[in-house]
Each structure stands twice: as C-alpha cells, then as structure tokens.
Design an enzyme around this catalytic site. Structure first.
Site, PDB file in Angstrom:
ATOM      1  N   LYS A 112      41.504  53.249  44.376  1.00 55.24           N
ATOM      2  CA  LYS A 112      40.047  53.215  44.196  1.00 55.24           C
ATOM      3  C   LYS A 112      39.473  54.610  43.998  1.00 55.24           C
ATOM      4  CE  LYS A 112      39.094  48.718  46.038  1.00 55.24           C
ATOM      5  NZ  LYS A 112      38.252  47.817  46.801  1.00 55.24           N
ATOM      6  N   LYS A 195      45.923  42.570  39.547  1.00 54.95           N
ATOM      7  CA  LYS A 195      45.310  41.668  40.535  1.00 54.95           C
ATOM      8  C   LYS A 195      43.909  41.218  40.092  1.00 54.95           C
ATOM      9  CE  LYS A 195      42.964  43.497  44.414  1.00 54.95           C
ATOM     10  NZ  LYS A 195      42.178  42.960  45.503  1.00 54.95           N
ATOM     11  N   LYS A 198      37.284  41.668  42.476  1.00 54.70           N
ATOM     12  CA  LYS A 198      35.824  41.623  42.360  1.00 54.70           C
ATOM     13  C   LYS A 198      35.291  42.851  41.652  1.00 54.70           C
ATOM     14  CE  LYS A 198      34.923  39.786  46.885  1.00 54.70           C
ATOM     15  NZ  LYS A 198      35.037  40.844  47.863  1.00 54.70           N
TER      16      LYS A 198
END
Ligand code: ATP
Ligand code: LTN
Length: 330
Positions: A112, A195, A198
């Site tokens: 991230k 993956k 969201k």
C-alpha cells in the site's frame, strides 16, 4: 466457549465477493457455538484519505451489509472500533512492543505504501498492524477469521502477545488465524492474478454486494477468461476460469469437480452465464435486505451502540490487566 474476533474496514460503499467468501461467510458460521465479536474498523480506514460524510455513510452501510449477510446481533457482538477507546490504548502499547524492522516487513504496508508513493504514505499505515493486534488481543480471541492476505498480521499479533506475556506475565490469549483453504483469496475478475480489492483494482473486476443485479450480470459475463476452451480448475494456466469456479462452488455448494463435469464439452460463454446466475440470485435478497436496513438509521445505531457497550466491558478488563502487569499506577 471459544472467542472469535474479526474486523472489516468501512473503506467503500459496498463489500465485495472476496470480503464475503474470504471472511464474512465464516463470521456468520462461527456465530454458532462461539462467543463472537465483529468490528467495523473505522480507525483503520483513516489510514487512507477519507471524507467525513463518506466515512459515516460507509460505516452505516457496513453495518447494514453485515446484518444482511447474516450477522445476528443476538448471537454476536457487532460494534464500531472508534466507540471502544481501549483499542487506541492497547494499540499504543503494541507499538511500543514492535520493532521498526519487524513492522517494515509487513507486506500489506509495503504494497500500500508503494502504491501511495513512500513519502506520502501515512505513519498510520505503518502502525496499522499494531492497532489490529490490539483489536484482537483486547478480546482474548482464540480464532480470527480472515482472508489469506491477513495471515502475516495474525502472526505478528501472536508474536506480540507472546512477547508481552513472557516479559510482563501471562496477559493475552495467543490467537489463531482461521483461513479457509477454498476461498482464502478471490481474485479480480478482470485481472485474475490479483486479489479482488476495495481500494485497488478496476471497478469492472470487483463484484460488489450492493451493485444492481443487472450490473453484476454484465460484469460476470465480461469476466476475463483464459486460452483454450475447457472449464478446468488450474490456477496457473487458467487463473480466470479457476477463480470463477471457486466463486460458483463457494456460493452454490457444488464441488469444483462436479462443476468441471457439468461443463465438460460446453464453452466459456455457457459457464460464465451459469456463474452470473448463481452470483446474482445469491446476492439479490442480500442487497434488498441491506437497502431496507439502511432506511432505519436509528435501528442500526442502536445495534452498534449496544454492541460497543458489550465490547467495551470486555476490552476494559484486558486493559486493566495489561496496565497492572506493565506497572502503570492505577
Ligand atoms: P483493501 O483492498 O482496501 O485493503 P479489502 O477489500 O482487502 O480492502 P478489508 O476490509 O481490508 O477489505 O478486508 C476485510 C476482510 O476481507 C479481511 O479478512 C480480508 O482478508 C478479506 N478479503 C479482502 N479481500 C479478499 C479477497 N480478494 N479474497 C479473500 N478474502 C479477502
Ligand atoms: N487488517 C484487516 C482488517 C482488520 C482486522 C482486525 C481483521 C482490522 N482489525 C482484526 C481481523 C482482526 C484487513 O485489512 N482486512
């Protein structure tokens, strides 16, 4: 009764099929026969840019979806992380137990922060796993039902609990990750080696619980498939078809091999139409129930406040024991 705890971030208007099959479906099953605590982790959601009106809306939408998916406030404690300030209290203690190098090895942080650009990533993103450890240890959880991507955070939590116990005396239960082999990682249907997520991924590759049946039908019919034309489970050579087989199997209850048999000799088009039908019909009543729950905000808030009170009482016991063992003057 064994304790269960898990959390989900209110970072989007809708959960996706990965959240449900990787985690929430197990939350629902574990409500029976376990003392279950389920938390909407709004403080974790602050590690990315948030808008106040959206955070509020998404927190309520998360509660409505969890209830619609089968979380029962009679069977389990459903609550909001920020309403239980002991999470912040124990979070700090966990930060003080964690090595800088140890935190730097967390792959979710690496992924991230590299997406955000290392300099603009928040310090909160770095300390995120320590707050997560606090979420789990406050409730003395035995099991933590999550998707595969969270395994490393649960391992860190165990390490921190063991470290605290050996330095300061037995205080925390060591939790175990509860990860199903079959649905631990649902992939993006447009990019089936990544993956379903969201925050990243294309909208077209993410099947959302709150999307209209028509939108999901269209998305699944346009899912990426693989070379060849055989419907066969082979995650290396056929990641797209394998992901769709996993989704069909998890929702319909048919085994992968039964599905391979059923679609032998048929093309990808027929198979995708069948997957779309299963997904859309499964989600239709869930979305309707969530929309109905969202019409009564007071009812949702009551459930969350009651849950937060119950959770707070348990959390306070753990904080008191932790402070006492640390030598904090009480
Ligand atoms: P983000 O991608 O923004 O980090 P997310 O979609 O991973 O968000 P979280 O709130 O972080 O959502 O995760 C909630 C739960 O869903 C976690 O237990 C996580 O492991 C699980 N989960 C998320 N995505 C998947 C997936 N694609 N397959 C299986 N489980 C998943
Ligand atoms: N980090 C998790 C969300 C999360 C969680 C938790 C999961 C926060 N606290 C406690 C299990 C237990 C995620 O990104 N999916």
């Amino acid at each position: 009764m064994k304790r269960v705890l898990s959390g989900i971030q209110p970072t989007s208007d809708s959960f996706h099929l990965g959240n449900y099959l990787g985690a929430v479906k197990q939350w629902v099953e574990l409500q029976d026969g376990h003392d279950a605590f389920y938390c909407i982790v709004d403080l974790h959601a602050l590690t990315v840019e948030t808008d106040p009106a959206l955070l509020r809306k998404r927190t309520l939408a998360s509660a409505a979806q969890l209830l619609a998916l089968g979380i029962s406030p009679e069977k389990s404690t459903l609550f909001v992380q920020s309403q239980v300030p002991q999470h912040n209290q124990l979070g700090w203690i966990m930060e003080c137990l964690t090595g800088f190098g140890e935190a730097s090895r967390m792959t979710q942080f690496k992924d991230k922060s590299s997406k955000a650009g290392a300099d603009s990533a928040r310090v909160g993103l770095f300390t995120y796993p320590m707050l997560q450890a606090a979420d789990i240890l406050l409730y003395q959880a035995d099991y933590v039902p999550v998707g595969e991507d969270q395994r490393q955070h649960i391992e860190l939590t165990r390490d921190l609990a063991g470290r605290f116990n050996s330095r300061y005396g037995q205080t925390f239960q060591l939790p175990e990750a509860y990860i199903l082999k079959t649905a631990a990682k649902i992939n993006d249907i447009q990019e089936p080696t990544a993956k379903m997520s969201k925050s990243s991924g294309s909208v077209a590759g993410v099947i959302e619980i709150m999307d209209s049946p028509e939108a999901n039908l269209k998305k699944i019919k346009s899912a990426v498939t693989d070379a060849g034309r055989e419907v066969k489970f082979d995650p290396i050579e056929k990641p797209g078809i394998s992901n769709l087989l996993t989704i069909h199997s998890a929702l319909s209850g048919s085994s992968i091999s039964a599905l391979e048999g059923e679609f032998a000799g048929k093309g990808y088009g027929d198979f995708k139409a069948a997957v779309a039908e299963v997904v859309v019909e499964y989600l239709r009543p869930i979305r309707a129930a969530a929309l109905e729950l969202l019409e009564d905000e007071k009812h949702l808030l009551d459930i969350l406040h009651q849950g937060s009170q119950k959770a707070g009482a348990v959390a306070q016991e753990t904080i008191s024991a932790t402070y006492k063992n640390l030598g904090v003057v009480l």
